[in-house]
Design an enzyme around this catalytic site. Structure first.
Site, PDB file in Angstrom:
ATOM      1  N   PHE A   1       0.858  -1.185   0.000  1.00 45.93           N
ATOM      2  CA  PHE A   1       0.000   0.000   0.000  1.00 45.93           C
ATOM      3  C   PHE A   1       0.894   1.236   0.000  1.00 45.93           C
ATOM      4  O   PHE A   1       1.740   1.403   0.880  1.00 45.93           O
ATOM      5  CB  PHE A   1      -0.925   0.037   1.223  1.00 45.93           C
ATOM      6  CG  PHE A   1      -1.844   1.233   1.202  1.00 45.93           C
ATOM      7  CD1 PHE A   1      -2.999   1.218   0.429  1.00 45.93           C
ATOM      8  CD2 PHE A   1      -1.537   2.379   1.914  1.00 45.93           C
ATOM      9  CE1 PHE A   1      -3.832   2.328   0.380  1.00 45.93           C
ATOM     10  CE2 PHE A   1      -2.367   3.488   1.875  1.00 45.93           C
ATOM     11  CZ  PHE A   1      -3.520   3.468   1.102  1.00 45.93           C
TER      12      PHE A   1
ATOM     13  N   ASP B   1       9.459   2.643   1.252  1.00 44.66           N
ATOM     14  CA  ASP B   1       8.296   3.374   1.758  1.00 44.66           C
ATOM     15  C   ASP B   1       8.213   3.127   3.262  1.00 44.66           C
ATOM     16  O   ASP B   1       7.739   2.076   3.712  1.00 44.66           O
ATOM     17  CB  ASP B   1       7.037   2.867   1.038  1.00 44.66           C
ATOM     18  CG  ASP B   1       5.754   3.481   1.587  1.00 44.66           C
ATOM     19  OD1 ASP B   1       5.796   4.121   2.661  1.00 44.66           O
ATOM     20  OD2 ASP B   1       4.701   3.294   0.945  1.00 44.66           O
TER      21      ASP B   1
ATOM     22  N   LYS C   1       3.306   9.961   8.335  1.00 43.26           N
ATOM     23  CA  LYS C   1       2.591   9.634   9.567  1.00 43.26           C
ATOM     24  C   LYS C   1       3.178  10.222  10.851  1.00 43.26           C
ATOM     25  O   LYS C   1       2.756  11.263  11.314  1.00 43.26           O
ATOM     26  CB  LYS C   1       2.427   8.122   9.680  1.00 43.26           C
ATOM     27  CG  LYS C   1       1.464   7.550   8.619  1.00 43.26           C
ATOM     28  CD  LYS C   1       1.173   6.104   8.857  1.00 43.26           C
ATOM     29  CE  LYS C   1       0.225   5.530   7.811  1.00 43.26           C
ATOM     30  NZ  LYS C   1      -1.131   6.032   7.921  1.00 43.26           N
TER      31      LYS C   1
END
Length: 399
Positions: free
Chosen positions: A139, A224, A253
């Protein structure tokens, strides 16, 4: 207004892009939040790994208050001291020489995709060198480029045609990855640990083999670290567990303790492919969010939270393993640091709802995996409290 009134208003005015739970958090502190009715919850989701410092860490709150009273936003046409200092801090603790700031993980990954393609074209002179290999179940975000990079059909459905040039291979299969390399490939993009994919940790030598493949074929390696970075796994960056260095890394995040930020880091040689006008972000790295970022990263480094994530992660895994010995429907417990997954032989959605009723915020990934990403400040007592609730739910389910 109470919870019911807020939800009624949301149903009237907010687009239904999320399957929201019936919860309206209005206050947070450490590992706990309170809803609009005053009910307290133990938070083991932490804003999907955003609140690594817990809710409302005092240093982040103070940095935001101080900066908001000085200057909130100017423009990336000018030099921004907090942005410069945060870039220096990230480079000092990583392989990177340069940082690009944006607003989210999707934006950071979008920047990485663009940089990899431009660098490959400049280096080889080959306009067809644009292919990027990613992993199935990965993702990487919700923009058009990042859903194209994401190896999950459910994320891509209804949005075709996707961006051309992405190839998906099984995660943790270096042979399959090398077989997918073609003359058009320019980069490999992987999560060090798949989060939304079900908390999947690859074998110890997988990334070493991927690095060798990239070097052999002249490909860039992009990690990532949007979900697993900034101390979540017990190291500042998750790839450090595998002793492999990428060429590009993306963060978001937890980078600013809850304020919206993204970052894309690269070595000088690669970063040089971005020149004025090739990429940008209006709000990216503005004075307010980078003040929060400085406070957050310094707190992670200075408050012993890397060791704490490792220690509390081991304790959490041990307690989940104890439940695994008690309930046959638990098939696996896995993870690194406080990035932990518990796989079940049945769908886990009802467990999340029952946890919500009993004051514990949980999360499910890939239908059957409970994903535990609590704040790094979580205590043993808070782990015990969550385990007690989970134990009760599982006991009811298996009667």
């Amino acid at each position: 207004m109470n919870t019911t009134q807020w939800i009624a208003k949301a149903d009237k005015y907010i687009m239904k892009t999320y399957g929201r739970y019936p919860l309206v958090p209005v206050r947070g502190e450490g590992c706990r939040v309170w809803d609009a009715d005053g009910k307290e919850y133990l938070d083991f989701l932490a804003g999907v790994a955003v609140n690594n410092l817990g809710h409302c860490h005092p240093k982040v709150v103070e940095a935001l208050r101080t900066q908001a009273a000085e200057i909130i936003h100017c423009s990336n046409y000018y030099h921004i001291p907090n942005q410069i200092e945060l870039a220096e801090l990230l480079c000092a603790h990583s392989f990177a020489d340069k940082v690009f700031f944006c607003n989210s993980g999707a934006e950071a990954n979008e920047a990485a995709i663009k940089l990899a393609r431009k660098h490959a074209r400049e280096k080889t002179g080959d306009a067809e060198r644009y292919g990027i290999i990613t992993a199935l179940a990965s993702f990487h975000g919700r923009t058009m480029a990042t859903i194209s990079a994401t190896g999950q059909e459910k994320v891509q459905k209804f949005f075709d045609p996707l961006l051309h040039g992405f190839t998906y291979v099984p995660f943790d299969d270096a042979a399959a990855l090398e077989a997918a390399v073609t003359p058009t490939t320019c980069a490999v993009m992987l999560e060090p640990i798949q989060g939304e994919g079900g908390v999947v940790v690859p074998s110890a030598d997988y990334f070493r083999k991927v690095r060798e493949i990239c070097d052999r074929h002249g490909l860039l390696l992009i990690f990532d670290e949007v979900q697993v970075g900034i101390g979540r796994t017990g190291k500042l960056f998750a790839h450090e567990h595998f002793d492999v260095t990428p060429d590009i890394m993306t963060l978001a995040k937890a980078l600013a303790g809850g304020a919206p930020i993204g970052a894309m880091l690269a070595r000088d040689e690669i970063a040089a492919s971005f020149s004025p006008g090739t990429h940008g972000s209006t709000f990216g790295g503005n004075p307010l969010v980078t003040a929060a970022g400085l406070a957050a990263v310094r707190a992670v480094l200075e408050e012993g939270l890397l060791n704490r994530a490792e220690e509390m992660g081991e304790y959490l895994v041990g307690e989940l393993e104890r439940l695994k010995g008690k309930y046959d429907i638990i098939t696996d417990v896995r993870g690194i640091g406080l990035m932990v997954g518990m796989e079940l032989s049945v769908p886990a959605g009802d467990i999340v709802l029952k946890g919500l009723e009993r004051g514990v915020l949980l999360n499910v990934a890939q239908d059957r995996v409970l994903r535990f990403v609590p704040p790094l400040v979580v205590t043993k007592q808070e782990v015990n409290d969550m385990i007690a609730v989970l134990d009760g739910i599982l006991e009811e389910m298996t009667k």
